[in-house]
Design a protein around this motif. Structure first.
Motif, PDB file in Angstrom:
ATOM      1  N   UNK A 130       0.854  -1.189   0.000  1.00 31.76           N
ATOM      2  CA  UNK A 130       0.000   0.000   0.000  1.00 31.76           C
ATOM      3  C   UNK A 130       0.889   1.238   0.000  1.00 31.76           C
ATOM      4  N   UNK A 131       0.263   2.407  -0.032  1.00 32.37           N
ATOM      5  CA  UNK A 131       1.014   3.646  -0.084  1.00 32.37           C
ATOM      6  C   UNK A 131       1.829   3.942   1.155  1.00 32.37           C
ATOM      7  N   UNK A 132       1.478   3.352   2.302  1.00 27.04           N
ATOM      8  CA  UNK A 132       2.246   3.616   3.534  1.00 27.04           C
ATOM      9  C   UNK A 132       3.227   2.499   3.868  1.00 27.04           C
ATOM     10  N   UNK A 133       3.438   1.587   2.902  1.00 32.53           N
ATOM     11  CA  UNK A 133       4.440   0.541   3.094  1.00 32.53           C
ATOM     12  C   UNK A 133       3.929  -0.742   3.700  1.00 32.53           C
ATOM     13  N   UNK A 190      17.178  -6.737  -6.896  1.00 33.29           N
ATOM     14  CA  UNK A 190      18.350  -6.262  -6.176  1.00 33.29           C
ATOM     15  C   UNK A 190      17.984  -5.928  -4.736  1.00 33.29           C
ATOM     16  N   UNK A 191      16.807  -5.350  -4.533  1.00 38.86           N
ATOM     17  CA  UNK A 191      16.383  -4.933  -3.205  1.00 38.86           C
ATOM     18  C   UNK A 191      15.590  -6.024  -2.512  1.00 38.86           C
ATOM     19  N   UNK A 192      15.838  -6.218  -1.221  1.00 40.37           N
ATOM     20  CA  UNK A 192      15.066  -7.170  -0.430  1.00 40.37           C
ATOM     21  C   UNK A 192      13.679  -6.605  -0.160  1.00 40.37           C
ATOM     22  N   UNK A 193      12.750  -7.478   0.194  1.00 38.22           N
ATOM     23  CA  UNK A 193      11.394  -7.026   0.507  1.00 38.22           C
ATOM     24  C   UNK A 193      11.407  -6.089   1.709  1.00 38.22           C
ATOM     25  N   UNK A 253      13.827  -4.027   2.597  1.00 35.29           N
ATOM     26  CA  UNK A 253      14.324  -2.723   2.154  1.00 35.29           C
ATOM     27  C   UNK A 253      13.242  -1.952   1.413  1.00 35.29           C
ATOM     28  N   UNK A 254      12.532  -2.628   0.534  1.00 37.39           N
ATOM     29  CA  UNK A 254      11.453  -1.971  -0.217  1.00 37.39           C
ATOM     30  C   UNK A 254      10.376  -1.441   0.721  1.00 37.39           C
ATOM     31  N   UNK A 255       9.953  -2.286   1.641  1.00 40.52           N
ATOM     32  CA  UNK A 255       8.897  -1.886   2.558  1.00 40.52           C
ATOM     33  C   UNK A 255       9.333  -0.677   3.391  1.00 40.52           C
ATOM     34  N   UNK A 256      10.594  -0.693   3.861  1.00 40.05           N
ATOM     35  CA  UNK A 256      11.100   0.425   4.650  1.00 40.05           C
ATOM     36  C   UNK A 256      11.174   1.710   3.852  1.00 40.05           C
ATOM     37  N   UNK A 257      11.641   1.623   2.598  1.00 36.83           N
ATOM     38  CA  UNK A 257      11.732   2.802   1.749  1.00 36.83           C
ATOM     39  C   UNK A 257      10.365   3.412   1.486  1.00 36.83           C
ATOM     40  N   UNK A 258       9.396   2.575   1.141  1.00 38.92           N
ATOM     41  CA  UNK A 258       8.048   3.082   0.857  1.00 38.92           C
ATOM     42  C   UNK A 258       7.445   3.716   2.098  1.00 38.92           C
ATOM     43  N   UNK A 259       7.636   3.084   3.236  1.00 39.70           N
ATOM     44  CA  UNK A 259       7.080   3.624   4.479  1.00 39.70           C
ATOM     45  C   UNK A 259       7.720   4.966   4.828  1.00 39.70           C
ATOM     46  N   UNK A 260       9.041   5.063   4.735  1.00 38.31           N
ATOM     47  CA  UNK A 260       9.712   6.313   5.077  1.00 38.31           C
ATOM     48  C   UNK A 260       9.365   7.427   4.093  1.00 38.31           C
ATOM     49  N   UNK A 311      17.244   4.215   5.605  1.00 38.11           N
ATOM     50  CA  UNK A 311      16.659   3.487   4.481  1.00 38.11           C
ATOM     51  C   UNK A 311      17.597   3.485   3.285  1.00 38.11           C
ATOM     52  N   UNK A 312      18.273   4.612   3.047  1.00 38.73           N
ATOM     53  CA  UNK A 312      19.240   4.690   1.955  1.00 38.73           C
ATOM     54  C   UNK A 312      20.417   3.753   2.229  1.00 38.73           C
ATOM     55  N   UNK A 313      20.849   3.657   3.473  1.00 37.80           N
ATOM     56  CA  UNK A 313      21.937   2.733   3.828  1.00 37.80           C
ATOM     57  C   UNK A 313      21.556   1.290   3.501  1.00 37.80           C
ATOM     58  N   UNK A 314      20.324   0.907   3.821  1.00 39.47           N
ATOM     59  CA  UNK A 314      19.865  -0.458   3.518  1.00 39.47           C
ATOM     60  C   UNK A 314      19.860  -0.694   2.008  1.00 39.47           C
ATOM     61  N   UNK A 315      19.422   0.315   1.252  1.00 37.84           N
ATOM     62  CA  UNK A 315      19.420   0.178  -0.209  1.00 37.84           C
ATOM     63  C   UNK A 315      20.841   0.001  -0.723  1.00 37.84           C
ATOM     64  N   UNK A 316      21.775   0.789  -0.210  1.00 38.15           N
ATOM     65  CA  UNK A 316      23.166   0.680  -0.654  1.00 38.15           C
ATOM     66  C   UNK A 316      23.754  -0.697  -0.338  1.00 38.15           C
TER      67      UNK A 316
END
Length: 344
Positions: A21-24, A65-68, A70-77, A99-104
């Motif tokens: 959803x829109x809030x992760x 490339x991104x784990x689930x 990481x994706x969920x955290x990025x969308x939520x933030x 969140x950017x650190x997790x993506x990296x």
């Protein structure tokens, strides 16, 4: 898994990838059996493409490339930050940084994978998935171009927040691109005042709609006047908007069509050197895509080759249940066979 249009999904099939959803939060989990009501709801909330499970392609992985997590955290933030901006409140830059650190970390762990933008979009999450994808594409390009860790983190943060100026805008604010009400200026103003961020991050928001030929906005910068970070983000932004237009009325291009169109924009809208890097790291035919080959056989893309994004491995299935003939064509080896069309 197979990547199919929503109109081809039938009740009883199983979802291949989780939808957020829109809030992760999880809207529908991978593995859920789809009902008529679920399919109707997905159609209503703007889903056009999704992955479904298929026993014939159970081994086909989207190779994200991104784990689930990481994706969920990025969308939520991103949801929290954008909502704070809309309401005029402060937002937590440290959580964005985490969140950017997790993506990296995910990018560095999966440097050999091609980028496949396969996350399902809804009207609710499209803005955040777009920001996440622009961030991912930009980060991989930055790594491939030899930027150091600090530079890549600056680039990734600027990419993630490149459109933050769109939040809280009033109708008509975008009518005059050279005015301070345009989202590029608004984003610059919001980011430059964040002491935790360097000024280059703010300049990504300001410059990501500039063009190397000087016909961009808001300042009409040319060539080297545009920072490298902004050139990278402009390329990532253009691609993601082509394959997933934010407006429902926009024409959706397939990845190979978008890449062809972008190459035509070289040294006009987009920087040629950045485009070369982009074409080396993005999957033109993502796993799960149905294709027709030049020998008139049809099949499904099942694996990729790093450095040869246009020459994947295609699985061809003939016959009926119980009497199937399955073979795979590696287009990196079968040099006389080409992908002729992508099948919806």
């Amino acid at each position: 898994m197979r990547y199919v249009g929503i109109e081809s999904v039938e009740p009883g099939q199983f979802l291949g990838k989780t939808i957020y959803s829109g809030n992760g939060t999880v809207l529908l989990s991978a593995g859920v059996q789809l009902t008529v009501y679920m399919i109707s709801t997905l159609n209503r909330i703007g889903v056009t493409m999704l992955y479904i499970q298929d026993p014939l392609y159970a081994d086909v992985d989207t190779e994200d490339i991104l784990s689930e997590a990481t994706k969920q955290g990025l969308i939520q933030e991103m949801s929290d930050a954008f909502e704070a901006v809309r309401s005029g409140k402060e937002w937590n830059t440290q959580l964005i940084g985490a969140s950017v650190d997790h993506l990296l970390e995910d990018v560095m762990d999966n440097k050999e994978l091609l980028v496949q933008l396969t996350d399902v979009r809804t009207a609710d999450n499209a803005q955040y998935v777009h920001a996440m994808n622009v961030c991912l594409l930009s980060t991989v390009m930055g790594v491939n171009m030899g930027l150091n860790y600090q530079q890549v983190k600056e680039l990734a943060t600027g990419a993630l927040l490149h459109d933050i100026g769109k939040n809280g805008m009033r109708e008509g604010d975008e009518l005059f691109p050279d005015s301070k009400s345009h989202h590029t200026w608004r984003g610059f103003e919001k980011l430059k005042n964040k002491r935790e961020f360097g000024l280059l991050i703010a300049h990504v928001a300001l410059q990501h709609h500039e063009r190397v030929d000087g016909l961009g906005i808001p300042r009409g910068l040319t060539g080297d006047e545009i920072h490298l970070y902004a050139k990278i983000v402009a390329t990532a932004d253009a691609y993601d908007r082509m394959i997933h237009p934010l407006k429902p009325s926009g024409r959706r291009l397939m990845p190979h069509e978008a890449c062809e169109q972008m190459m035509a924009m070289s040294e006009k809208q987009l920087d040629h050197g950045v485009l070369v890097q982009f074409t080396r790291m993005v999957s033109i035919y993502p796993n799960g895509t149905a294709v027709r080959l030049s020998n008139k056989e049809t099949g499904l893309v099942v694996r990729q080759h790093r450095g040869l994004p246009g020459r994947p491995v295609v699985r061809i299935v003939r016959g009926e249940a119980g009497h199937l003939d399955i073979k795979e064509l590696d287009l990196a080896q079968e040099t006389t066979v080409f992908i002729e069309a992508v099948l919806a």
